[in-house]
Scaffold this motif. Structure first.
Motif, PDB file in Angstrom:
ATOM      1  N   VAL A 284       0.832  -1.198   0.000  1.00  0.00           N
ATOM      2  CA  VAL A 284       0.000   0.000   0.000  1.00  0.00           C
ATOM      3  C   VAL A 284       0.871   1.254   0.000  1.00  0.00           C
ATOM      4  O   VAL A 284       0.569   2.240  -0.693  1.00  0.00           O
ATOM      5  CB  VAL A 284      -0.954  -0.005   1.210  1.00  0.00           C
ATOM      6  CG1 VAL A 284      -1.610   1.359   1.396  1.00  0.00           C
ATOM      7  CG2 VAL A 284      -2.020  -1.081   1.030  1.00  0.00           C
TER       8      VAL A 284
ATOM      9  N   GLU B 141      -7.338   7.835  -2.890  1.00  0.00           N
ATOM     10  CA  GLU B 141      -6.886   7.251  -1.632  1.00  0.00           C
ATOM     11  C   GLU B 141      -7.227   5.763  -1.571  1.00  0.00           C
ATOM     12  O   GLU B 141      -7.971   5.246  -2.403  1.00  0.00           O
ATOM     13  CB  GLU B 141      -7.526   7.988  -0.459  1.00  0.00           C
ATOM     14  CG  GLU B 141      -7.186   9.476  -0.398  1.00  0.00           C
ATOM     15  CD  GLU B 141      -5.708   9.724  -0.186  1.00  0.00           C
ATOM     16  OE1 GLU B 141      -5.081   8.934   0.555  1.00  0.00           O
ATOM     17  OE2 GLU B 141      -5.174  10.694  -0.752  1.00  0.00           O
ATOM     18  N   ILE B 142      -6.683   5.093  -0.568  1.00  0.00           N
ATOM     19  CA  ILE B 142      -6.976   3.685  -0.304  1.00  0.00           C
ATOM     20  C   ILE B 142      -7.779   3.604   0.979  1.00  0.00           C
ATOM     21  O   ILE B 142      -7.403   4.195   1.998  1.00  0.00           O
ATOM     22  CB  ILE B 142      -5.673   2.869  -0.205  1.00  0.00           C
ATOM     23  CG1 ILE B 142      -5.020   2.788  -1.587  1.00  0.00           C
ATOM     24  CG2 ILE B 142      -5.940   1.471   0.343  1.00  0.00           C
ATOM     25  CD1 ILE B 142      -3.675   2.105  -1.603  1.00  0.00           C
ATOM     26  N   THR B 143      -8.883   2.908   0.921  1.00  0.00           N
ATOM     27  CA  THR B 143      -9.818   2.905   2.054  1.00  0.00           C
ATOM     28  C   THR B 143      -9.287   2.123   3.242  1.00  0.00           C
ATOM     29  O   THR B 143      -9.498   2.512   4.394  1.00  0.00           O
ATOM     30  CB  THR B 143     -11.174   2.319   1.618  1.00  0.00           C
ATOM     31  OG1 THR B 143     -10.966   0.995   1.079  1.00  0.00           O
ATOM     32  CG2 THR B 143     -11.810   3.196   0.539  1.00  0.00           C
TER      33      THR B 143
ATOM     34  N   THR C 173      -7.102   4.570 -10.358  1.00  0.00           N
ATOM     35  CA  THR C 173      -7.076   4.926  -8.941  1.00  0.00           C
ATOM     36  C   THR C 173      -6.288   3.881  -8.157  1.00  0.00           C
ATOM     37  O   THR C 173      -6.194   2.723  -8.554  1.00  0.00           O
ATOM     38  CB  THR C 173      -8.495   5.026  -8.363  1.00  0.00           C
ATOM     39  OG1 THR C 173      -9.111   3.728  -8.381  1.00  0.00           O
ATOM     40  CG2 THR C 173      -9.337   6.009  -9.167  1.00  0.00           C
ATOM     41  N   ARG C 174      -5.728   4.301  -7.045  1.00  0.00           N
ATOM     42  CA  ARG C 174      -4.976   3.378  -6.192  1.00  0.00           C
ATOM     43  C   ARG C 174      -5.882   2.268  -5.665  1.00  0.00           C
ATOM     44  O   ARG C 174      -5.470   1.111  -5.584  1.00  0.00           O
ATOM     45  CB  ARG C 174      -4.339   4.152  -5.045  1.00  0.00           C
ATOM     46  CG  ARG C 174      -3.287   5.162  -5.493  1.00  0.00           C
ATOM     47  CD  ARG C 174      -2.661   5.903  -4.326  1.00  0.00           C
ATOM     48  NE  ARG C 174      -1.592   6.773  -4.788  1.00  0.00           N
ATOM     49  CZ  ARG C 174      -1.758   8.045  -5.143  1.00  0.00           C
ATOM     50  NH1 ARG C 174      -2.981   8.577  -5.093  1.00  0.00           N
ATOM     51  NH2 ARG C 174      -0.747   8.777  -5.557  1.00  0.00           N
ATOM     52  N   GLN C 175      -7.114   2.640  -5.311  1.00  0.00           N
ATOM     53  CA  GLN C 175      -8.029   1.643  -4.771  1.00  0.00           C
ATOM     54  C   GLN C 175      -8.372   0.581  -5.800  1.00  0.00           C
ATOM     55  O   GLN C 175      -8.395  -0.616  -5.495  1.00  0.00           O
ATOM     56  CB  GLN C 175      -9.307   2.332  -4.272  1.00  0.00           C
ATOM     57  CG  GLN C 175     -10.330   1.399  -3.639  1.00  0.00           C
ATOM     58  CD  GLN C 175      -9.812   0.736  -2.372  1.00  0.00           C
ATOM     59  OE1 GLN C 175      -9.069   1.339  -1.608  1.00  0.00           O
ATOM     60  NE2 GLN C 175     -10.212  -0.498  -2.148  1.00  0.00           N
ATOM     61  N   LYS C 176      -8.592   0.995  -7.055  1.00  0.00           N
ATOM     62  CA  LYS C 176      -8.931   0.037  -8.117  1.00  0.00           C
ATOM     63  C   LYS C 176      -7.763  -0.900  -8.389  1.00  0.00           C
ATOM     64  O   LYS C 176      -7.949  -2.124  -8.549  1.00  0.00           O
ATOM     65  CB  LYS C 176      -9.308   0.788  -9.400  1.00  0.00           C
ATOM     66  CG  LYS C 176      -9.599  -0.117 -10.602  1.00  0.00           C
ATOM     67  CD  LYS C 176     -10.788  -1.035 -10.346  1.00  0.00           C
ATOM     68  CE  LYS C 176     -11.241  -1.771 -11.586  1.00  0.00           C
ATOM     69  NZ  LYS C 176     -10.207  -2.674 -12.148  1.00  0.00           N
TER      70      LYS C 176
ATOM     71  N   LEU D  66      -5.403  -1.728  -6.306  1.00  0.00           N
ATOM     72  CA  LEU D  66      -5.286  -2.608  -5.142  1.00  0.00           C
ATOM     73  C   LEU D  66      -6.318  -3.735  -5.213  1.00  0.00           C
ATOM     74  O   LEU D  66      -6.020  -4.894  -4.904  1.00  0.00           O
ATOM     75  CB  LEU D  66      -5.467  -1.803  -3.857  1.00  0.00           C
ATOM     76  CG  LEU D  66      -5.301  -2.560  -2.545  1.00  0.00           C
ATOM     77  CD1 LEU D  66      -3.894  -3.115  -2.414  1.00  0.00           C
ATOM     78  CD2 LEU D  66      -5.630  -1.654  -1.353  1.00  0.00           C
ATOM     79  N   GLU D  67      -7.520  -3.418  -5.638  1.00  0.00           N
ATOM     80  CA  GLU D  67      -8.553  -4.439  -5.787  1.00  0.00           C
ATOM     81  C   GLU D  67      -8.183  -5.444  -6.876  1.00  0.00           C
ATOM     82  O   GLU D  67      -8.479  -6.644  -6.749  1.00  0.00           O
ATOM     83  CB  GLU D  67      -9.894  -3.773  -6.097  1.00  0.00           C
ATOM     84  CG  GLU D  67     -10.457  -2.984  -4.917  1.00  0.00           C
ATOM     85  CD  GLU D  67     -11.654  -2.135  -5.303  1.00  0.00           C
ATOM     86  OE1 GLU D  67     -12.031  -2.154  -6.508  1.00  0.00           O
ATOM     87  OE2 GLU D  67     -12.211  -1.451  -4.426  1.00  0.00           O
TER      88      GLU D  67
END
Length: 275
Positions: A147, A159-161, A181-184, A186-187
């Motif tokens: 992360v 951001e990352i949740t 996005t960072r969140q996407k 990461l998923e």
């Protein structure tokens, strides 16, 4: 002198008035001439457009252009002309309609080469061949370290949740485009790990004694940290599995180190007996 009265005199025929063309024929003739003129003009225009479409473009060197989402073909054409990538936005829009590319142009970050033709520019945008970026998550990294690397990347956005649980991210090199996005991302990393785990778990040996995929990930992580040599890992895994079956302690330094530093990374000193 006297004329010869025996020869008859020829009476000239009366001149008949010339028939005037009807109004309808004149209209058709005018329309034909106008149509012919329009066809000639259209042909010249098409020839000019095709030349502009296929000839080398105006760029003197490579250039990167970011096409934002939601732009229509005329707006994209105007942006490319302003950036000096193409010479005529009107020709670009017209040829996009003629070739079927209108409405198919994709947002993204594109690099255009020196002298790249308008045809090649359009094909690149229609195919979505935008610039790709890479980010690598090495084996042995914790979720927190992964992360942190995503947060340091300046191309990714957002951001990352939450930090995923340990073992939820697949170590690999990932390719992404600007706007990701960072969140996407990461998923996507988690989805790749889930897919791999399903395949490994389905093909596991039934006598391993591991009760869940989570236990499999933990054991694999310990083995991976115990030795960096891939050839040694099967032997190390066998030793650990035998110890578990006998109810023995693993006696593995990486488990102690993780207990001390958590997901922060490496321990910057040697282990002690107290540890």
């Amino acid at each position: 002198g006297l004329t010869n009265s025996s020869e008859p005199q020829r009476v000239p025929e009366p001149k008949l008035p010339r028939k005037r063309r009807s109004a309808i024929s004149r209209v058709f003739r005018s329309l034909f001439l106008l149509g012919l003129l329009a066809a000639v003009v259209a042909g010249i225009g098409a020839f000019y457009a095709y030349q502009q479409f296929t000839l080398p473009g105006p760029l003197a060197g490579n250039k990167v252009v970011v096409i934002e989402r939601g732009l229509g073909t005329p707006e994209i054409a105007a942006q490319l002309q302003d950036a000096g990538v193409i010479g005529d936005a009107r020709v670009f829009s017209a040829m996009a309609f003629a070739t079927g590319a209108r409405g198919k142009l994709k947002a993204g970050e594109y690099e255009f080469a020196k002298d790249e033709s308008m045809r090649d520019v359009m094909a690149k945008i229609a195919a979505g061949r935008s610039i790709g970026y890479k980010i690598s998550i090495p084996e042995g990294w914790t979720s927190e370290m992964a992360v942190a690397r995503l947060m340091e990347n300046e191309i990714l956005t957002g951001e990352i949740t939450a930090i995923p649980t340990e073992g939820a991210i697949l170590p690999d090199t990932y390719v992404f485009k600007r706007g990701m996005t960072r969140q996407k991302l990461l998923e996507d990393m988690q989805a790749a790990q889930d897919e791999l785990l399903e395949k490994i778990w389905a093909s596991r040996r039934p006598d391993l004694g591991l009760k869940s995929k989570e236990e499999l990930v933990v054991m694999a992580s310990i083995v991976e940290k115990e030795t960096a040599l891939a050839d040694e890992r099967p032997m190390v895994a066998s030793v650990f599995m035998n110890r578990l079956k006998k109810g023995m302690r693993l006696q593995s330094d990486p488990t102690i180190i993780y207990g001390i530093v958590g997901g922060k990374g490496k321990l910057d000193r040697a282990l002690t007996r107290t540890d």
